[in-house]
Design a protein around this motif. Structure first.
Motif: not given
Length: 229
Positions: A5-6, A115-116, A181-183, A208-210
Protein backbone atom coordinates in the motif's frame (compact mmCIF):
# COMPACT_ATOMS: atom_id res chain seq x y z
CA UNK A 1 5.35 -10.05 -0.53
CA UNK A 2 1.64 -10.42 0.23
CA UNK A 3 0.40 -6.85 -0.12
CA UNK A 4 1.64 -3.34 -0.74
CA UNK A 5 0.00 0.00 0.00
CA UNK A 6 1.25 3.48 -0.84
CA UNK A 7 -0.88 6.45 0.24
CA UNK A 8 -0.57 10.14 -0.50
CA UNK A 9 -2.72 12.77 1.22
CA UNK A 10 -3.31 16.23 -0.21
CA UNK A 11 -5.65 19.21 -0.22
CA UNK A 12 -7.23 20.67 -3.35
CA UNK A 13 -7.90 24.25 -4.40
CA UNK A 14 -11.46 23.48 -5.45
CA UNK A 15 -14.08 21.17 -3.90
CA UNK A 16 -13.31 17.47 -4.25
CA UNK A 17 -16.06 16.86 -6.82
CA UNK A 18 -14.64 19.52 -9.13
CA UNK A 19 -11.04 18.40 -8.65
CA UNK A 20 -12.01 14.80 -9.37
CA UNK A 21 -13.18 15.74 -12.86
CA UNK A 22 -9.68 16.99 -13.66
CA UNK A 23 -8.10 13.90 -12.09
CA UNK A 24 -10.37 11.68 -14.18
CA UNK A 25 -9.27 13.35 -17.41
CA UNK A 26 -5.60 13.04 -16.42
CA UNK A 27 -5.70 9.34 -15.56
CA UNK A 28 -7.96 7.72 -18.16
CA UNK A 29 -5.20 7.58 -20.77
CA UNK A 30 -3.70 4.67 -18.79
CA UNK A 31 -6.42 3.64 -16.32
CA UNK A 32 -9.98 2.40 -16.56
CA UNK A 33 -12.42 4.17 -14.28
CA UNK A 34 -14.66 2.09 -12.01
CA UNK A 35 -17.36 4.15 -10.26
CA UNK A 36 -17.12 3.86 -6.50
CA UNK A 37 -19.73 3.24 -3.86
CA UNK A 38 -20.57 5.76 -1.17
CA UNK A 39 -19.10 4.82 2.20
CA UNK A 40 -20.24 6.06 5.59
CA UNK A 41 -17.33 6.76 7.91
CA UNK A 42 -17.29 7.54 11.63
CA UNK A 43 -14.87 10.42 12.23
CA UNK A 44 -14.13 12.49 15.35
CA UNK A 45 -15.21 16.10 15.40
CA UNK A 46 -13.61 18.97 17.30
CA UNK A 47 -15.07 17.70 20.58
CA UNK A 48 -13.71 14.14 20.02
CA UNK A 49 -17.18 12.66 19.65
CA UNK A 50 -18.05 10.67 16.54
CA UNK A 51 -20.02 11.96 13.61
CA UNK A 52 -20.96 10.20 10.39
CA UNK A 53 -19.59 11.36 7.06
CA UNK A 54 -20.41 9.93 3.65
CA UNK A 55 -17.49 9.68 1.27
CA UNK A 56 -17.27 8.23 -2.21
CA UNK A 57 -14.24 6.19 -3.21
CA UNK A 58 -13.48 5.75 -6.91
CA UNK A 59 -11.22 3.13 -8.42
CA UNK A 60 -8.95 3.25 -11.46
CA UNK A 61 -7.68 -0.06 -12.85
CA UNK A 62 -4.36 -0.21 -14.68
CA UNK A 63 -2.22 -3.03 -16.03
CA UNK A 64 0.12 -2.93 -13.02
CA UNK A 65 -1.57 -0.93 -10.27
CA UNK A 66 -4.96 -0.12 -8.82
CA UNK A 67 -5.67 3.45 -7.72
CA UNK A 68 -8.31 4.49 -5.21
CA UNK A 69 -9.18 8.15 -4.92
CA UNK A 70 -11.35 9.89 -2.41
CA UNK A 71 -11.44 13.36 -0.93
CA UNK A 72 -7.82 14.36 -0.24
CA UNK A 73 -6.36 10.88 -0.57
CA UNK A 74 -4.99 8.54 -3.24
CA UNK A 75 -3.79 4.98 -2.60
CA UNK A 76 -1.84 2.56 -4.79
CA UNK A 77 -1.91 -1.25 -4.81
CA UNK A 78 -0.29 -3.81 -7.07
CA UNK A 79 -2.70 -5.69 -9.31
CA UNK A 80 -3.53 -9.14 -7.89
CA UNK A 81 -0.80 -8.73 -5.28
CA UNK A 82 1.95 -9.00 -7.91
CA UNK A 83 4.69 -6.74 -6.56
CA UNK A 84 6.50 -4.82 -9.29
CA UNK A 85 9.70 -4.12 -7.40
CA UNK A 86 10.29 -0.63 -6.06
CA UNK A 87 12.05 0.72 -9.16
CA UNK A 88 9.03 0.07 -11.38
CA UNK A 89 6.43 0.67 -8.65
CA UNK A 90 7.86 4.10 -7.80
CA UNK A 91 7.94 5.04 -11.49
CA UNK A 92 4.23 4.29 -11.80
CA UNK A 93 3.45 6.22 -8.63
CA UNK A 94 5.47 9.21 -9.79
CA UNK A 95 3.72 9.19 -13.17
CA UNK A 96 0.31 9.25 -11.51
CA UNK A 97 1.26 12.00 -9.07
CA UNK A 98 2.74 14.04 -11.90
CA UNK A 99 -0.53 13.79 -13.82
CA UNK A 100 -2.60 14.81 -10.81
CA UNK A 101 -0.24 17.65 -9.92
CA UNK A 102 -0.32 18.86 -13.52
CA UNK A 103 -4.07 19.50 -13.30
CA UNK A 104 -3.36 22.45 -11.01
CA UNK A 105 -5.97 21.17 -8.55
CA UNK A 106 -3.59 20.08 -5.77
CA UNK A 107 -2.95 22.86 -3.28
CA UNK A 108 -0.36 20.98 -1.21
CA UNK A 109 0.63 17.54 0.07
CA UNK A 110 0.33 16.62 3.75
CA UNK A 111 1.23 12.94 4.18
CA UNK A 112 2.92 9.96 2.53
CA UNK A 113 2.70 6.37 3.75
CA UNK A 114 4.27 3.09 2.64
CA UNK A 115 2.94 -0.18 4.06
CA UNK A 116 4.24 -3.61 3.08
CA UNK A 117 2.94 -6.92 4.40
CA UNK A 118 5.43 -9.76 4.04
CA UNK A 119 4.66 -13.40 4.73
CA UNK A 120 7.61 -15.63 5.61
CA UNK A 121 7.77 -19.39 6.26
CA UNK A 122 6.88 -20.00 9.88
CA UNK A 123 9.71 -20.59 12.33
CA UNK A 124 9.76 -19.93 16.08
CA UNK A 125 10.17 -16.20 16.67
CA UNK A 126 13.52 -16.63 18.40
CA UNK A 127 14.86 -18.24 15.22
CA UNK A 128 13.54 -15.41 13.06
CA UNK A 129 14.10 -12.22 15.04
CA UNK A 130 17.27 -10.45 16.10
CA UNK A 131 15.67 -9.70 19.48
CA UNK A 132 15.00 -12.79 21.58
CA UNK A 133 11.58 -13.01 23.21
CA UNK A 134 11.25 -14.20 26.78
CA UNK A 135 9.49 -17.50 27.41
CA UNK A 136 7.12 -18.01 30.31
CA UNK A 137 8.74 -20.16 33.05
CA UNK A 138 7.15 -23.57 33.36
CA UNK A 139 4.85 -22.97 30.39
CA UNK A 140 4.88 -24.55 26.92
CA UNK A 141 5.82 -22.59 23.83
CA UNK A 142 2.98 -20.25 22.76
CA UNK A 143 0.73 -21.47 19.99
CA UNK A 144 0.54 -17.98 18.55
CA UNK A 145 2.20 -14.63 19.20
CA UNK A 146 1.08 -11.15 18.14
CA UNK A 147 3.33 -8.10 18.58
CA UNK A 148 2.18 -4.56 17.81
CA UNK A 149 3.94 -1.26 18.41
CA UNK A 150 4.14 2.33 17.14
CA UNK A 151 7.05 4.72 17.48
CA UNK A 152 8.12 8.13 16.29
CA UNK A 153 11.63 8.08 14.80
CA UNK A 154 14.08 10.96 15.40
CA UNK A 155 13.50 12.22 11.84
CA UNK A 156 9.77 12.47 12.53
CA UNK A 157 8.62 9.37 10.66
CA UNK A 158 5.87 7.33 12.30
CA UNK A 159 6.57 3.59 12.27
CA UNK A 160 3.71 1.15 12.90
CA UNK A 161 4.77 -2.47 13.23
CA UNK A 162 2.70 -5.63 13.60
CA UNK A 163 4.22 -9.12 13.64
CA UNK A 164 2.05 -12.23 13.88
CA UNK A 165 3.15 -15.85 13.71
CA UNK A 166 1.17 -18.99 12.86
CA UNK A 167 -1.04 -16.90 10.56
CA UNK A 168 -3.22 -18.64 7.96
CA UNK A 169 -2.72 -17.04 4.54
CA UNK A 170 -5.10 -17.30 1.58
CA UNK A 171 -3.91 -19.81 -1.06
CA UNK A 172 -1.04 -20.97 1.17
CA UNK A 173 -1.05 -24.46 2.67
CA UNK A 174 1.33 -23.65 5.49
CA UNK A 175 0.87 -20.97 8.12
CA UNK A 176 3.25 -18.04 7.91
CA UNK A 177 4.74 -15.26 10.00
CA UNK A 178 3.41 -11.88 8.87
CA UNK A 179 5.51 -8.72 9.07
CA UNK A 180 3.28 -5.67 8.61
CA UNK A 181 5.44 -2.53 8.44
CA UNK A 182 3.73 0.83 7.92
CA UNK A 183 5.87 4.00 7.75
CA UNK A 184 4.26 7.43 7.51
CA UNK A 185 5.60 10.92 6.84
CA UNK A 186 3.33 13.64 8.19
CA UNK A 187 3.93 17.37 8.22
CA UNK A 188 2.44 20.40 9.92
CA UNK A 189 3.92 22.52 7.12
CA UNK A 190 2.39 21.10 3.93
CA UNK A 191 4.63 21.01 0.87
CA UNK A 192 3.55 22.46 -2.45
CA UNK A 193 6.40 20.90 -4.44
CA UNK A 194 6.10 17.57 -6.20
CA UNK A 195 9.87 17.03 -6.05
CA UNK A 196 9.80 17.36 -2.25
CA UNK A 197 6.97 14.83 -2.06
CA UNK A 198 8.85 12.32 -4.23
CA UNK A 199 11.93 12.74 -2.03
CA UNK A 200 9.84 11.98 1.06
CA UNK A 201 8.30 8.96 -0.67
CA UNK A 202 11.77 7.51 -1.31
CA UNK A 203 12.80 8.25 2.28
CA UNK A 204 9.71 6.52 3.67
CA UNK A 205 10.23 3.46 1.49
CA UNK A 206 13.87 3.20 2.55
CA UNK A 207 12.85 3.33 6.22
CA UNK A 208 10.23 0.62 5.66
CA UNK A 209 12.92 -1.63 4.18
CA UNK A 210 15.36 -0.87 7.00
CA UNK A 211 12.76 -1.71 9.65
CA UNK A 212 11.78 -5.00 8.00
CA UNK A 213 15.30 -6.29 7.44
CA UNK A 214 16.41 -4.95 10.80
CA UNK A 215 13.96 -7.29 12.50
CA UNK A 216 15.31 -10.50 11.02
CA UNK A 217 18.06 -12.73 12.33
CA UNK A 218 20.88 -12.78 9.76
CA UNK A 219 21.07 -16.58 9.70
CA UNK A 220 17.34 -16.88 9.11
CA UNK A 221 17.43 -14.14 6.48
CA UNK A 222 20.19 -15.98 4.60
CA UNK A 223 17.97 -19.07 4.25
CA UNK A 224 15.38 -16.99 2.38
CA UNK A 225 17.77 -15.84 -0.37
CA UNK A 226 15.97 -12.49 -0.36
CA UNK A 227 15.51 -10.24 -3.37
CA UNK A 228 13.77 -7.22 -1.97
CA UNK A 229 13.84 -3.64 -3.26
Amino acid sequence: MLETFVEVHFETHLPAEVAFGSFYQALTQRYTYVPGQAQTLAVPNAHESLQLRTQRESMFLGEETVLRIRDGHISFNSVDGQYLGWERYSQVIQWVLTQLYGTGQIKHFTQVGVRYINGLPWRPFNEQLRVQLLSLPGQPEPERTHIQTSLRAPDGLLVNLTVTDQQPVFNQRERQTLFDVDVVWQTHTPTTGLATLIKQLEHVHLREKEVFFGLLNEDFLATLDPEYE
